[in-house]
Design a protein around this motif. Structure first.
Motif, PDB file in Angstrom:
ATOM      1  N   LYS A 127       8.208  -4.955  18.152  1.00  0.00           N
ATOM      2  CA  LYS A 127       9.623  -5.324  18.208  1.00  0.00           C
ATOM      3  C   LYS A 127      10.175  -5.856  16.899  1.00  0.00           C
ATOM      4  N   HIS A 128       9.298  -6.393  16.045  1.00  0.00           N
ATOM      5  CA  HIS A 128       9.794  -7.009  14.820  1.00  0.00           C
ATOM      6  C   HIS A 128       8.828  -6.780  13.666  1.00  0.00           C
ATOM      7  N   ASP A 135      14.740  -6.465   9.048  1.00  0.00           N
ATOM      8  CA  ASP A 135      13.890  -6.004  10.143  1.00  0.00           C
ATOM      9  C   ASP A 135      13.818  -4.485  10.088  1.00  0.00           C
ATOM     10  N   ILE A 136      12.653  -3.940  10.345  1.00  0.00           N
ATOM     11  CA  ILE A 136      12.454  -2.501  10.240  1.00  0.00           C
ATOM     12  C   ILE A 136      13.445  -1.714  11.099  1.00  0.00           C
ATOM     13  N   HIS A 137      13.823  -2.276  12.235  1.00  0.00           N
ATOM     14  CA  HIS A 137      14.718  -1.565  13.154  1.00  0.00           C
ATOM     15  C   HIS A 137      16.165  -1.551  12.673  1.00  0.00           C
ATOM     16  N   LYS A 138      16.441  -2.290  11.585  1.00  0.00           N
ATOM     17  CA  LYS A 138      17.800  -2.324  11.048  1.00  0.00           C
ATOM     18  C   LYS A 138      17.902  -1.653   9.677  1.00  0.00           C
ATOM     19  N   THR A 139      16.852  -0.938   9.287  1.00  0.00           N
ATOM     20  CA  THR A 139      16.845  -0.275   7.988  1.00  0.00           C
ATOM     21  C   THR A 139      17.525   1.086   8.058  1.00  0.00           C
ATOM     22  N   LYS A 144       0.584 -12.306  13.551  1.00  0.00           N
ATOM     23  CA  LYS A 144       0.649 -12.827  12.193  1.00  0.00           C
ATOM     24  C   LYS A 144       1.870 -12.265  11.468  1.00  0.00           C
ATOM     25  N   TYR A 145       2.465 -13.097  10.620  1.00  0.00           N
ATOM     26  CA  TYR A 145       3.593 -12.626   9.819  1.00  0.00           C
ATOM     27  C   TYR A 145       3.106 -11.629   8.776  1.00  0.00           C
ATOM     28  N   ILE A 146       3.800 -10.508   8.673  1.00  0.00           N
ATOM     29  CA  ILE A 146       3.493  -9.507   7.660  1.00  0.00           C
ATOM     30  C   ILE A 146       4.794  -9.060   7.008  1.00  0.00           C
ATOM     31  N   LEU A 147       4.744  -8.871   5.697  1.00  0.00           N
ATOM     32  CA  LEU A 147       5.873  -8.344   4.934  1.00  0.00           C
ATOM     33  C   LEU A 147       5.426  -7.045   4.291  1.00  0.00           C
ATOM     34  N   CYS A 148       6.164  -5.976   4.546  1.00  0.00           N
ATOM     35  CA  CYS A 148       5.781  -4.649   4.060  1.00  0.00           C
ATOM     36  C   CYS A 148       6.730  -4.143   2.986  1.00  0.00           C
ATOM     37  N   ILE A 152       0.841  -1.197   0.000  1.00  0.00           N
ATOM     38  CA  ILE A 152       0.000   0.000   0.000  1.00  0.00           C
ATOM     39  C   ILE A 152       0.876   1.248   0.000  1.00  0.00           C
ATOM     40  N   ASP A 153       0.407   2.298  -0.660  1.00  0.00           N
ATOM     41  CA  ASP A 153       1.114   3.580  -0.648  1.00  0.00           C
ATOM     42  C   ASP A 153       0.755   4.420   0.580  1.00  0.00           C
ATOM     43  N   ASP A 154      -0.481   4.291   1.041  1.00  0.00           N
ATOM     44  CA  ASP A 154      -0.987   5.129   2.131  1.00  0.00           C
ATOM     45  C   ASP A 154      -0.369   4.737   3.468  1.00  0.00           C
ATOM     46  N   LEU A 155       0.293   5.684   4.106  1.00  0.00           N
ATOM     47  CA  LEU A 155       1.019   5.382   5.346  1.00  0.00           C
ATOM     48  C   LEU A 155       0.092   5.048   6.503  1.00  0.00           C
ATOM     49  N   ASN A 156      -1.053   5.698   6.582  1.00  0.00           N
ATOM     50  CA  ASN A 156      -1.990   5.382   7.662  1.00  0.00           C
ATOM     51  C   ASN A 156      -2.519   3.956   7.532  1.00  0.00           C
ATOM     52  N   ALA A 157      -2.764   3.540   6.301  1.00  0.00           N
ATOM     53  CA  ALA A 157      -3.219   2.166   6.071  1.00  0.00           C
ATOM     54  C   ALA A 157      -2.118   1.171   6.406  1.00  0.00           C
ATOM     55  N   LYS A 158      -0.895   1.493   6.056  1.00  0.00           N
ATOM     56  CA  LYS A 158       0.242   0.638   6.412  1.00  0.00           C
ATOM     57  C   LYS A 158       0.319   0.458   7.927  1.00  0.00           C
ATOM     58  N   LYS A 159       0.225   1.538   8.650  1.00  0.00           N
ATOM     59  CA  LYS A 159       0.323   1.489  10.107  1.00  0.00           C
ATOM     60  C   LYS A 159      -0.802   0.648  10.712  1.00  0.00           C
ATOM     61  N   ALA A 160      -2.012   0.820  10.185  1.00  0.00           N
ATOM     62  CA  ALA A 160      -3.151   0.042  10.685  1.00  0.00           C
ATOM     63  C   ALA A 160      -2.928  -1.449  10.458  1.00  0.00           C
ATOM     64  N   LEU A 161      -2.399  -1.790   9.289  1.00  0.00           N
ATOM     65  CA  LEU A 161      -2.162  -3.192   8.948  1.00  0.00           C
ATOM     66  C   LEU A 161      -1.052  -3.787   9.808  1.00  0.00           C
ATOM     67  N   ILE A 162      -0.009  -3.029  10.014  1.00  0.00           N
ATOM     68  CA  ILE A 162       1.109  -3.481  10.864  1.00  0.00           C
ATOM     69  C   ILE A 162       0.626  -3.736  12.290  1.00  0.00           C
ATOM     70  N   SER A 163      -0.155  -2.817  12.814  1.00  0.00           N
ATOM     71  CA  SER A 163      -0.654  -2.957  14.186  1.00  0.00           C
ATOM     72  C   SER A 163      -1.569  -4.170  14.328  1.00  0.00           C
ATOM     73  N   LYS A 164      -2.446  -4.373  13.346  1.00  0.00           N
ATOM     74  CA  LYS A 164      -3.369  -5.510  13.410  1.00  0.00           C
ATOM     75  C   LYS A 164      -2.604  -6.831  13.306  1.00  0.00           C
ATOM     76  N   ALA A 165      -1.635  -6.897  12.414  1.00  0.00           N
ATOM     77  CA  ALA A 165      -0.833  -8.114  12.284  1.00  0.00           C
ATOM     78  C   ALA A 165      -0.082  -8.399  13.583  1.00  0.00           C
ATOM     79  N   ASN A 166       0.434  -7.352  14.203  1.00  0.00           N
ATOM     80  CA  ASN A 166       1.144  -7.511  15.476  1.00  0.00           C
ATOM     81  C   ASN A 166       0.195  -7.984  16.568  1.00  0.00           C
TER      82      ASN A 166
END
Length: 232
Positions: free
Chosen positions: A187-188, A164-168, A142-146, A124-138
């Protein structure tokens, strides 16, 4: 082995019938079938994915043709998920495809029943949608790849990696997601990104050329297929 999988015979040489069956049975949902997502879902189906759900709210625009594998002169104005369905079923008529013409938001995210999937993919391009999806997967564990950024780059040979996002580093979208994950104690999170710097152009829209988003989709597909096969 299902006769519908005959087109996978050359892949089967490497992974065996058990490997193909693992890929067949994996339940995958992909949000966004634009530059990265349209290539990704095609590559997944060509790699044996059968249980697939695609989500996108948009219609094909003439400006999509330069980079989106769902876009052609003949289907401008048509619904992207419908056009993607035609293409995917022409690759494998036995695919069990679900499609939603919808825009993901924090308000409607529960309608997609994400607990029913093995792998969630964010293109997804929309950052708010990305954040919502990341939070729900967490929340669901559930495994999520962004997907991070693939636009505003053209002058180098593309190089994407899974991290990992924290190492980008370098990627502006990854920076925003890294801050979000830190603030929300996530965390991941696996992302696909590049350290190749984007160019700033005097334009409000994101510029793009086909070989960057498609290269990103290739790397993401490789990660997903190998995760299914290796269970890691």
């Amino acid at each position: 082995m299902n006769s519908a999988n005959v087109f996978l015979d050359r892949f089967k040489i490497m992974v065996g019938e058990t490997g193909i069956e693992k890929i067949n049975s994996a339940r995958i949902i992909v949000f966004g079938v634009g530059g990265v997502g349209s290539a990704l879902v095609e590559f997944l189906v060509r790699s044996g994915t059968i249980n697939l759900t695609i989500v996108d709210f948009d219609r094909v625009d003439v400006t999509n043709i330069n980079r989106q594998l769902v876009a052609f002169q003949s289907n401008v104005g048509k619904v992207k998920v419908d056009e993607m369905e035609k293409k995917l079923k022409d690759i494998n008529s036995n695919i069990k495809l679900k499609k939603y013409m919808a825009k993901l938001t924090s308000d409607n995210i529960d309608e997609f029943n994400l607990s029913g999937y093995d792998i969630i993919v964010d293109c997804i391009d929309d950052l708010n949608a990305k954040k919502a999806l990341i939070s729900k997967a967490n929340e669901l564990d559930k495994y999520i790849l962004c997907a991070c950024g693939a636009g505003n780059r053209y002058a180098e040979i593309p190089h994407f990696e899974i991290a990992d996002i924290h190492k980008t580093s370098y990627d502006p979208i990854a920076k925003i997601l890294r801050k979000y994950c830190t603030e929300n104690r996530i965390k991941h999170l696996e992302v696909c990104y590049t350290k190749q710097k984007a160019t700033k152009f005097d334009c409000k829209i994101v510029a793009s050329v086909v070989y960057y988003p498609v290269n990103m989709a290739t790397v993401m597909c490789a990660r997903i297929i190998n995760k299914i096969l290796k269970n890691n």
